[in-house]
Every structure is written in C-alpha cells, then in structure tokens.
Motif scaffolding. Structure first.
Motif, PDB file in Angstrom:
ATOM      1  N   GLY A 161      41.254  38.689  42.093  1.00 34.67           N
ATOM      2  CA  GLY A 161      42.389  38.198  42.864  1.00 34.67           C
ATOM      3  C   GLY A 161      42.225  36.750  43.297  1.00 34.67           C
ATOM      4  O   GLY A 161      43.191  35.976  43.299  1.00 34.67           O
ATOM      5  N   VAL A 162      40.994  36.357  43.663  1.00 32.57           N
ATOM      6  CA  VAL A 162      40.754  34.950  44.033  1.00 32.57           C
ATOM      7  C   VAL A 162      41.069  34.037  42.842  1.00 32.57           C
ATOM      8  O   VAL A 162      41.721  32.999  42.991  1.00 32.57           O
ATOM      9  N   GLY A 163      40.618  34.442  41.665  1.00 31.59           N
ATOM     10  CA  GLY A 163      40.930  33.668  40.464  1.00 31.59           C
ATOM     11  C   GLY A 163      42.422  33.581  40.217  1.00 31.59           C
ATOM     12  O   GLY A 163      42.951  32.533  39.817  1.00 31.59           O
ATOM     13  N   GLN A 164      43.131  34.673  40.476  1.00 29.11           N
ATOM     14  CA  GLN A 164      44.571  34.700  40.252  1.00 29.11           C
ATOM     15  C   GLN A 164      45.334  33.836  41.247  1.00 29.11           C
ATOM     16  O   GLN A 164      46.424  33.347  40.931  1.00 29.11           O
ATOM     17  N   ILE A 165      44.774  33.669  42.446  1.00 27.16           N
ATOM     18  CA  ILE A 165      45.432  32.799  43.437  1.00 27.16           C
ATOM     19  C   ILE A 165      45.238  31.339  43.061  1.00 27.16           C
ATOM     20  O   ILE A 165      46.159  30.525  43.117  1.00 27.16           O
ATOM     21  N   ILE A 166      44.012  30.992  42.662  1.00 23.33           N
ATOM     22  CA  ILE A 166      43.679  29.593  42.365  1.00 23.33           C
ATOM     23  C   ILE A 166      44.397  29.096  41.116  1.00 23.33           C
ATOM     24  O   ILE A 166      44.945  27.985  41.088  1.00 23.33           O
ATOM     25  N   ALA A 167      44.428  29.920  40.059  1.00 28.91           N
ATOM     26  CA  ALA A 167      44.918  29.456  38.754  1.00 28.91           C
ATOM     27  C   ALA A 167      46.377  28.983  38.751  1.00 28.91           C
ATOM     28  O   ALA A 167      46.668  27.914  38.199  1.00 28.91           O
ATOM     29  N   PRO A 168      47.332  29.722  39.334  1.00 27.99           N
ATOM     30  CA  PRO A 168      48.707  29.205  39.321  1.00 27.99           C
ATOM     31  C   PRO A 168      48.855  27.886  40.069  1.00 27.99           C
ATOM     32  O   PRO A 168      49.667  27.033  39.684  1.00 27.99           O
ATOM     33  N   LEU A 169      48.057  27.699  41.130  1.00 27.54           N
ATOM     34  CA  LEU A 169      48.168  26.477  41.924  1.00 27.54           C
ATOM     35  C   LEU A 169      47.664  25.258  41.154  1.00 27.54           C
ATOM     36  O   LEU A 169      48.319  24.216  41.106  1.00 27.54           O
ATOM     37  N   TYR A 170      46.480  25.383  40.505  1.00 30.48           N
ATOM     38  CA  TYR A 170      46.003  24.232  39.731  1.00 30.48           C
ATOM     39  C   TYR A 170      46.875  24.033  38.495  1.00 30.48           C
ATOM     40  O   TYR A 170      47.073  22.905  38.031  1.00 30.48           O
ATOM     41  N   SER A 171      47.423  25.130  37.960  1.00 32.42           N
ATOM     42  CA  SER A 171      48.292  25.007  36.787  1.00 32.42           C
ATOM     43  C   SER A 171      49.548  24.214  37.117  1.00 32.42           C
ATOM     44  O   SER A 171      49.936  23.292  36.383  1.00 32.42           O
TER      45      SER A 171
END
Length: 395
Positions: A342-352
C-alpha cells in the motif's frame, strides 16, 4: 444446494472470488477502466492521481488495521463491513461530483478493499478443507483477474446502451451488492463458546529476516503494479495511432490475470516461490517498458498481458508465501505485506503525476517504476542465496 454449503470448498472459493470482484474490482480497478471517460468529462490527471493515492492510503490503513484483528469472528465482522463500504462508496461516485465527497469515498473504498482482500483471503485460507492450500489459494486469487474482466465488461455494457461513467458506477455498485450478500453468507464461522475462541496475539518474532525482505520486495511490487493499474488505458491511448485502444489492453490484462495465479502457484510449488517471484517481476519490467519503445498495438497488447499475468500472480505468490511463513495466523503477515504494498501504491501515482506534468509523457514514470521493481528482484536474489527460509517448501 452445494453452492450454499458453507463448508464446501467450491462455495468457499466462489465466495472468495466474488469478494475480490467487489473489493478489488468495483472499489478499485474499475476506476482505471472509467478513468479515460472521467478525464474527458470531469477531472484532470492531477486529481486522478490524488484520488488513486487516497484510495491506496485507505487500502494501507485497512491493511495495517487488519494486523491487529485478534479473533476470527472479529475478522468476519470487518470483512463484511469492508464489502458494505466498497458498495456504498462506489454508489456515491455515481450520484455526486463533489471533490471532497470523492476523496472521502475513495479513502473508505480503499479501506473496504483491504478488508475484502487481506481479511477475506485469510478467512478463505482458514476455512478451506484442503491438503494443498497453495493450489486452492491460486484459484482464489484468480478473482483478481475476474475483478478486472467482470467490471470492465459491465462498464462496456453500460456504455454500449448509451450510459455514461456515472451510470457505470451505479450499476457496478448494485452488482457488487448482490455479490457481497453471497460472500458474507458463505465466509463465516459457526459460533463457539467464548473460552474456545482462538485469539491471535501480535507476535514480533514472526518478523524474521526473510519476512522483512519479503515485505520490502512487496513494496517495490506495489510501485510496479500501481502505475499501470492506474494509468494503463491512458498510457496506450496517448501513443501515436493507438487512441481508443487503451481499454482493450486493460481488458486483455484482466483476462491474462485469471489463469495466471493458478499457473504461477503451480510453478512455485515445483520450483520454489522465490525463484518464480523473481521471474514474474522480470517479466513485469519488460511489460512496463514496452510502451516507451513501441506504439505497435500487438506489442502493447503483450504489455497488457505481461502486466495482468504478473501483477495478479505476484499478489498470490507473496500473500501465499507470507501466509505460509506465518503458519497459524495468516492475516498477520498478509496484513504487513499488504501495508508495504500500500505504501508503494500511495507513492507511485504521486511521483507519476509529477513526472507526467513535468515532461508531458509517461516515459519517465515508467523508467523509474521499472528501476524500483528491479530493486525488488535484487532483494529476493539476496534472500535466495543468503537466507535459509528462502528454501521453505510449501506443500
């Protein structure tokens, strides 16, 4: 009727699959299917990224919360609450366009999705009367593929009859309500005297070096899946000559995911989970990079196939391996794994979103995502050659 027998393995697996369709399909993945239509009509790419991250933050919250649910009856109670949240929050998106309401709804839908996936999968694992739960759980996790295919086909049906994305949310919420009733009926346990209820305490000793590496590697996989699971149709639509094909690539991803769990789990049973995880993540990297180098429709369909076949299979592989390591309390490590995911899923859309707005292309986000998944492979390589637990044989 066999399908209404709570002790039947077939009924248990069907209920688990339908719970995944509700929790992962209706509450999460259909957002990806509907995103191109919503981008044209109501929201921009930045808000889409925020909604995706908020949904995954809710998912993370639910995953962490699930670790501390002590007894099986409380697990069942929160599993049912999760299904209700998934249905109601999806219904809300069809009747309002208020930004604040959407943010709240996506957060609660994410929490509900965690209850359906993490807690629901633990209930399925505990209820199954099977000598080979590895293969049985492979069937259960095929629900992740069905969650994409069923919700995408329903959406297409709504659009073909003149409906819009709001109508699709409403129809999917109603369908999710029917599926939830069956899952809630089957996935329960008969009441025992209070003194006989098994309670699982928080056990720090379960966090062995192997489990910690597994958690870190699953974090990188959370990053790896979320960029495509959020933006894949729009990525394909943005390529020269492929406008309108994004939805088909997404549908193919779901179809590829349905048998993938069973195939990957059988391979893991034969060749070892760590080895198969590494191969699946390598194939996923290839799928992530294809849209950067090719606008050929066949190549991008292959990208969708690689994405669906690997990310769904990897969820099953990591969750099942973690459940086996945790022995009597599968929800404990499943929850910890899903929290990292879930942490990875939160970070990825934001940097994307930041990289997309900066460079006006998805390429840089895809490069970074592929690199992070590669780091996960390195972690598993270290575990394979340095930790005895990596050779655990799951029966």
């Amino acid at each position: 009727m066999a399908h209404f027998n709570r002790e039947s393995n077939n009924a248990i697996l069907l209920a688990g699959i339908l719970a995944l369709v509700v929790g992962v399909g209706v509450a999460r993945f259909v957002f990806t299917s509907l995103l191109p239509a919503m981008l044209e009509d109501s929201i921009n790419i930045a808000f889409a990224g925020v909604l995706a991250s908020i949904n995954y933050f809710g998912y993370l919250s639910g995953s962490v919360f699930s670790i501390f649910i002590k007894d099986i009856y409380t697990k069942v109670k929160y599993f049912r609450l999760g299904l209700v949240l998934c249905v109601i929050c999806s219904f809300v998106l069809g009747i309002t366009e208020n930004d604040i309401v959407w943010v709240i709804a996506r957060f609660l839908a994410g929490f509900g999705a965690a209850m359906a996936l993490v807690v629901g999968s633990a209930i399925v694992m505990l209820k199954l009367q099977s000598t080979n739960k590895t293969k049985a759980m492979g069937i259960h996790f095929s629900g992740l593929g069905f969650s994409i295919v069923i919700t995408d086909l329903v959406m297409r049906g709504v659009f073909s009859y003149g409906g819009d994305w709001k109508d699709a949310w409403l129809i999917l919420a109603i369908l999710g309500g029917f599926f939830s009733c069956y899952s809630a009926y089957i996935l329960r346990f008969e009441k025992q005297p209070t003194n006989d209820v098994i309670k699982h305490k928080f056990d720090k000793s379960l966090f062995s070096p192997m489990v910690i590496i597994l958690i870190l590697a699953y974090f990188t996989e959370g990053v790896g899946m979320v960029v495509q699971s959020t933006f894949l149709p729009d990525i394909v639509n943005s390529l020269d000559g492929l406008s309108g094909y994004g939805g088909w690539v997404w549908l193919v991803a779901g179809i590829a995911g349905i048998p993938s769990c069973i195939i990957w789990m059988r391979l893991a049973h034969r060749f070892g989970s760590i080895n198969i995880m590494m191969i699946a993540m390598l194939l996923q990297i290839i799928g992530i990079l294809i849209p950067i180098f090719s606008n050929n429709i066949i190549m991008n369909l292959i990208s969708g196939i690689l994405f669906g076949a690997t990310f769904i299979g990897l969820v099953a592989l990591f969750m099942n391996f973690g459940g086996q390591l945790s022995k009597k309390n599968p929800v404990f490590i499943m929850g910890a794994l899903t929290a990292a995911y879930g942490v990875g899923q939160i970070i990825a859309p934001l940097y994307s979103v930041a990289l997309i707005e900066q460079f006006q292309t998805y390429n840089h986000a895809l490069y970074l995502t592929a690199f992070i998944v590669a780091c996960g492979i390195l972690l598993l390589t270290y575990a394979k050659f340095n930790l005895k637990e990596a050779t655990l044989c799951m029966q």
